[in-house]
Design a protein around this motif. Sequence first.
Motif, PDB file in Angstrom:
ATOM      1  N   ILE A  65       0.887  -1.247  -0.024  1.00 18.28           N
ATOM      2  CA  ILE A  65       0.131  -0.046   0.022  1.00 18.28           C
ATOM      3  C   ILE A  65       0.831   1.228  -0.003  1.00 18.28           C
ATOM      4  CG2 ILE A  65      -1.746   1.288   1.237  1.00 18.28           C
ATOM      5  CD1 ILE A  65      -2.654  -1.434   2.375  1.00 18.28           C
ATOM      6  N   VAL A  66       0.615   2.114  -1.020  1.00 21.51           N
ATOM      7  CA  VAL A  66       1.399   3.188  -1.494  1.00 21.51           C
ATOM      8  C   VAL A  66       0.786   4.513  -0.981  1.00 21.51           C
ATOM      9  CG1 VAL A  66       3.111   4.286  -2.658  1.00 21.51           C
ATOM     10  CG2 VAL A  66       2.895   1.902  -2.717  1.00 21.51           C
ATOM     11  N   SER A  67       1.184   5.557  -0.567  1.00 17.28           N
ATOM     12  CA  SER A  67       0.739   6.824  -0.532  1.00 17.28           C
ATOM     13  C   SER A  67       1.584   7.934  -0.395  1.00 17.28           C
ATOM     14  CB  SER A  67      -0.127   6.881   1.081  1.00 17.28           C
ATOM     15  OG  SER A  67      -0.875   8.137   1.149  1.00 17.28           O
ATOM     16  N   ASN A  68       1.174   9.088  -0.727  1.00 18.32           N
ATOM     17  CA  ASN A  68       2.044  10.475  -0.958  1.00 18.32           C
ATOM     18  C   ASN A  68       1.150  11.404   0.450  1.00 18.32           C
ATOM     19  OD1 ASN A  68      -0.349  11.204  -1.979  1.00 18.32           O
ATOM     20  ND2 ASN A  68       0.942  11.999  -3.849  1.00 18.32           N
ATOM     21  N   ILE A  69       0.461  11.015   1.153  1.00 23.25           N
ATOM     22  CA  ILE A  69      -0.126  11.797   1.975  1.00 23.25           C
ATOM     23  C   ILE A  69      -0.504  11.098   3.444  1.00 23.25           C
ATOM     24  CG2 ILE A  69      -2.745  11.029   1.203  1.00 23.25           C
ATOM     25  CD1 ILE A  69      -1.450  14.452   2.606  1.00 23.25           C
ATOM     26  N   VAL A  70      -0.801   9.785   3.524  1.00 20.11           N
ATOM     27  CA  VAL A  70      -0.724   9.045   4.828  1.00 20.11           C
ATOM     28  C   VAL A  70       0.713   8.494   4.868  1.00 20.11           C
ATOM     29  CG1 VAL A  70      -1.994   7.199   5.734  1.00 20.11           C
ATOM     30  CG2 VAL A  70      -3.205   8.445   3.796  1.00 20.11           C
ATOM     31  N   SER A  71       1.115   8.500   6.247  1.00 20.00           N
ATOM     32  CA  SER A  71       2.194   7.941   6.847  1.00 20.00           C
ATOM     33  C   SER A  71       2.313   6.719   6.425  1.00 20.00           C
ATOM     34  CB  SER A  71       2.403   8.901   8.178  1.00 20.00           C
ATOM     35  OG  SER A  71       2.534   9.936   8.355  1.00 20.00           O
ATOM     36  N   ALA A  72       3.618   6.241   6.349  1.00 17.68           N
ATOM     37  CA  ALA A  72       3.906   4.843   6.524  1.00 17.68           C
ATOM     38  C   ALA A  72       3.661   4.227   7.924  1.00 17.68           C
ATOM     39  CB  ALA A  72       5.403   4.613   6.256  1.00 17.68           C
ATOM     40  N   GLY A  73       2.941   3.065   8.031  1.00 16.50           N
ATOM     41  CA  GLY A  73       2.659   2.456   9.037  1.00 16.50           C
ATOM     42  C   GLY A  73       1.203   2.727   9.471  1.00 16.50           C
ATOM     43  N   GLU A  74       0.520   3.708   8.957  1.00 16.96           N
ATOM     44  CA  GLU A  74      -0.756   4.035   9.371  1.00 16.96           C
ATOM     45  C   GLU A  74      -1.607   3.145   8.791  1.00 16.96           C
ATOM     46  OE1 GLU A  74      -2.971   5.975  11.569  1.00 16.96           O
ATOM     47  OE2 GLU A  74      -1.385   7.499  11.193  1.00 16.96           O
ATOM     48  N   SER A  75      -2.875   2.614   9.296  1.00 21.41           N
ATOM     49  CA  SER A  75      -3.743   1.965   8.993  1.00 21.41           C
ATOM     50  C   SER A  75      -4.922   2.567   8.088  1.00 21.41           C
ATOM     51  CB  SER A  75      -4.731   1.300  10.365  1.00 21.41           C
ATOM     52  OG  SER A  75      -3.806   0.528  11.114  1.00 21.41           O
ATOM     53  N   LEU A  76      -5.299   1.667   7.006  1.00 24.54           N
ATOM     54  CA  LEU A  76      -6.223   2.035   6.129  1.00 24.54           C
ATOM     55  C   LEU A  76      -7.516   1.218   6.431  1.00 24.54           C
ATOM     56  CD1 LEU A  76      -4.535   1.927   2.466  1.00 24.54           C
ATOM     57  CD2 LEU A  76      -4.907   3.948   4.069  1.00 24.54           C
ATOM     58  N   TYR A  77      -8.688   2.131   6.172  1.00 26.83           N
ATOM     59  CA  TYR A  77      -9.997   1.182   6.557  1.00 26.83           C
ATOM     60  C   TYR A  77     -11.256   1.391   5.040  1.00 26.83           C
ATOM     61  CZ  TYR A  77      -8.271   1.815  11.254  1.00 26.83           C
ATOM     62  OH  TYR A  77      -7.524   1.704  12.504  1.00 26.83           O
ATOM     63  N   ALA A  78     -11.799   0.438   5.250  1.00 27.63           N
ATOM     64  CA  ALA A  78     -12.922   0.637   4.407  1.00 27.63           C
ATOM     65  C   ALA A  78     -14.027   1.512   4.838  1.00 27.63           C
ATOM     66  CB  ALA A  78     -13.408  -0.882   4.008  1.00 27.63           C
ATOM     67  N   VAL A  79     -14.742   1.813   4.185  1.00 26.41           N
ATOM     68  CA  VAL A  79     -15.966   2.844   4.721  1.00 26.41           C
ATOM     69  C   VAL A  79     -17.275   1.879   4.605  1.00 26.41           C
ATOM     70  CG1 VAL A  79     -17.637   4.995   4.308  1.00 26.41           C
ATOM     71  CG2 VAL A  79     -15.032   5.081   3.990  1.00 26.41           C
ATOM     72  N   LYS A  80     -17.883   1.791   5.531  1.00 18.23           N
ATOM     73  CA  LYS A  80     -18.986   0.738   5.819  1.00 18.23           C
ATOM     74  C   LYS A  80     -20.116   1.108   4.699  1.00 18.23           C
ATOM     75  CE  LYS A  80     -19.140   0.339  10.617  1.00 18.23           C
ATOM     76  NZ  LYS A  80     -19.838   0.540  11.861  1.00 18.23           N
ATOM     77  N   GLY A  81     -20.266   0.039   3.831  1.00 17.59           N
ATOM     78  CA  GLY A  81     -21.534   0.126   2.646  1.00 17.59           C
ATOM     79  C   GLY A  81     -20.755   0.775   1.403  1.00 17.59           C
ATOM     80  N   LEU A  82     -19.532   1.284   1.609  1.00 16.47           N
ATOM     81  CA  LEU A  82     -18.749   1.902   0.283  1.00 16.47           C
ATOM     82  C   LEU A  82     -17.543   0.837  -0.044  1.00 16.47           C
ATOM     83  CD1 LEU A  82     -19.585   5.518   1.272  1.00 16.47           C
ATOM     84  CD2 LEU A  82     -20.625   4.269  -0.600  1.00 16.47           C
ATOM     85  N   GLU A  83     -17.621  -0.255   0.210  1.00 15.52           N
ATOM     86  CA  GLU A  83     -16.299  -1.038   0.052  1.00 15.52           C
ATOM     87  C   GLU A  83     -15.992  -0.823  -1.694  1.00 15.52           C
ATOM     88  OE1 GLU A  83     -18.906  -1.948   1.506  1.00 15.52           O
ATOM     89  OE2 GLU A  83     -18.131  -2.318   3.711  1.00 15.52           O
ATOM     90  N   GLY A  84     -14.788  -0.527  -1.812  1.00 17.33           N
ATOM     91  CA  GLY A  84     -14.246  -0.407  -3.397  1.00 17.33           C
ATOM     92  C   GLY A  84     -14.582   1.106  -3.848  1.00 17.33           C
ATOM     93  N   ALA A  85     -15.156   1.629  -3.237  1.00 20.35           N
ATOM     94  CA  ALA A  85     -15.654   3.158  -3.617  1.00 20.35           C
ATOM     95  C   ALA A  85     -14.994   4.302  -2.837  1.00 20.35           C
ATOM     96  CB  ALA A  85     -17.105   3.348  -3.557  1.00 20.35           C
ATOM     97  N   MET A  86     -14.890   3.985  -1.619  1.00 26.21           N
ATOM     98  CA  MET A  86     -14.230   5.093  -0.651  1.00 26.21           C
ATOM     99  C   MET A  86     -13.564   4.201   0.412  1.00 26.21           C
ATOM    100  SD  MET A  86     -17.127   7.761  -0.020  1.00 26.21           S
ATOM    101  CE  MET A  86     -15.824   9.151   0.314  1.00 26.21           C
ATOM    102  N   ILE A  87     -12.258   4.822   0.860  1.00 27.91           N
ATOM    103  CA  ILE A  87     -11.535   4.213   2.129  1.00 27.91           C
ATOM    104  C   ILE A  87     -11.546   5.597   2.970  1.00 27.91           C
ATOM    105  CG2 ILE A  87     -10.651   2.543   0.680  1.00 27.91           C
ATOM    106  CD1 ILE A  87      -7.789   4.296   0.518  1.00 27.91           C
ATOM    107  N   ALA A  88     -10.838   5.231   4.180  1.00 26.05           N
ATOM    108  CA  ALA A  88     -10.407   6.266   5.024  1.00 26.05           C
ATOM    109  C   ALA A  88      -9.186   6.028   5.659  1.00 26.05           C
ATOM    110  CB  ALA A  88     -11.477   6.317   6.166  1.00 26.05           C
ATOM    111  N   ALA A  89      -8.486   7.180   6.197  1.00 26.27           N
ATOM    112  CA  ALA A  89      -7.252   6.831   6.786  1.00 26.27           C
ATOM    113  C   ALA A  89      -6.977   8.175   7.724  1.00 26.27           C
ATOM    114  CB  ALA A  89      -6.114   6.754   5.861  1.00 26.27           C
ATOM    115  N   TYR A  90      -6.013   8.076   8.612  1.00 26.84           N
ATOM    116  CA  TYR A  90      -5.705   9.294   9.641  1.00 26.84           C
ATOM    117  C   TYR A  90      -4.781  10.016   8.843  1.00 26.84           C
ATOM    118  CZ  TYR A  90      -8.745   7.936  13.363  1.00 26.84           C
ATOM    119  OH  TYR A  90      -9.808   7.746  14.074  1.00 26.84           O
ATOM    120  N   VAL A  91      -4.829  11.508   8.626  1.00 23.52           N
ATOM    121  CA  VAL A  91      -3.928  12.196   8.050  1.00 23.52           C
ATOM    122  C   VAL A  91      -3.677  13.320   9.182  1.00 23.52           C
ATOM    123  CG1 VAL A  91      -3.349  13.695   6.159  1.00 23.52           C
ATOM    124  CG2 VAL A  91      -4.586  11.495   5.673  1.00 23.52           C
TER     125      VAL A  91
END
Length: 282
Positions: free
Chosen positions: A140-166
Amino acid sequence: KRRVRWQPLIAGTMAIALCIFTGVWVIPTLSDHLLTDREPSAHVMGSHAAGGVPGEGVSLWVRAMESSGVRVHGADEASPTYRNLFAPERSGNFPLVLVDGAAYRMLISPLNMKDTLLGSSLGEVTEYTLEPALSTGGGIVSNIVSAGESLYAVKGLEGAMIAAYVKGGLRAFQRVSYAGASIPGKETLADTLASADRITAMELTDAGIVDDPATAQRLMQVLLDNATYESAAVGTGDTRSLLIALDNGLLMQLMVGDDTLSACGTWSCPEFFEAYEREMGN
């Protein structure tokens, strides 16, 4: 003895009281209405067609837009202007996350999503890089979410939206095209957006606002049923947008061209625009 002239004295006292009232009440009220970096106390926009008379209904999602800094003009706005919910580019790349062959771009709304909307964990960011397209490390690669930070699916929107702490805030990310890639395999537009029954409102630039959930759901179904995939490219010069409000308070966006809509690739759907115009009475 000089006589006191009570009439000028009373008038002056009333003027001072009026100034105090203006400073204490009117100015903060105007500030609350004009500033878009705080959450307003009430919704301010009605639902109506472009060029028409504002309706009495209020949009369920204007608060989310205003609190995120998206300018909303007020109840007398007859023609919705272009709004962009995607976070701006930085150093030539927009803020994103790459996970399982899909790209998700950060939205400016909400600034701190409710954690009750989080679904299952998708893993942790394995690489932080300012050039995600050049990454060869996998994971999993990002230019905004820090390495080691967890990613989450958004309930009912799997594949369309995700969430992470920034930077301490829980941010939402919407599925998009990136580096010439959009949908793998046999995915359809429905796989990159919310289902029709989740829609509560829509806003199409220069066309109008639909805040009746049943109408918005019918329009969404027309889009999902008739959209035809064109390419992985996204119209960067598009000056219109379709904003989609969901029943969980989140927003999604599609860029709008000539009978096309794009975010995760470009899709042609003249049927949707014709149906939207009919609903607006145009």
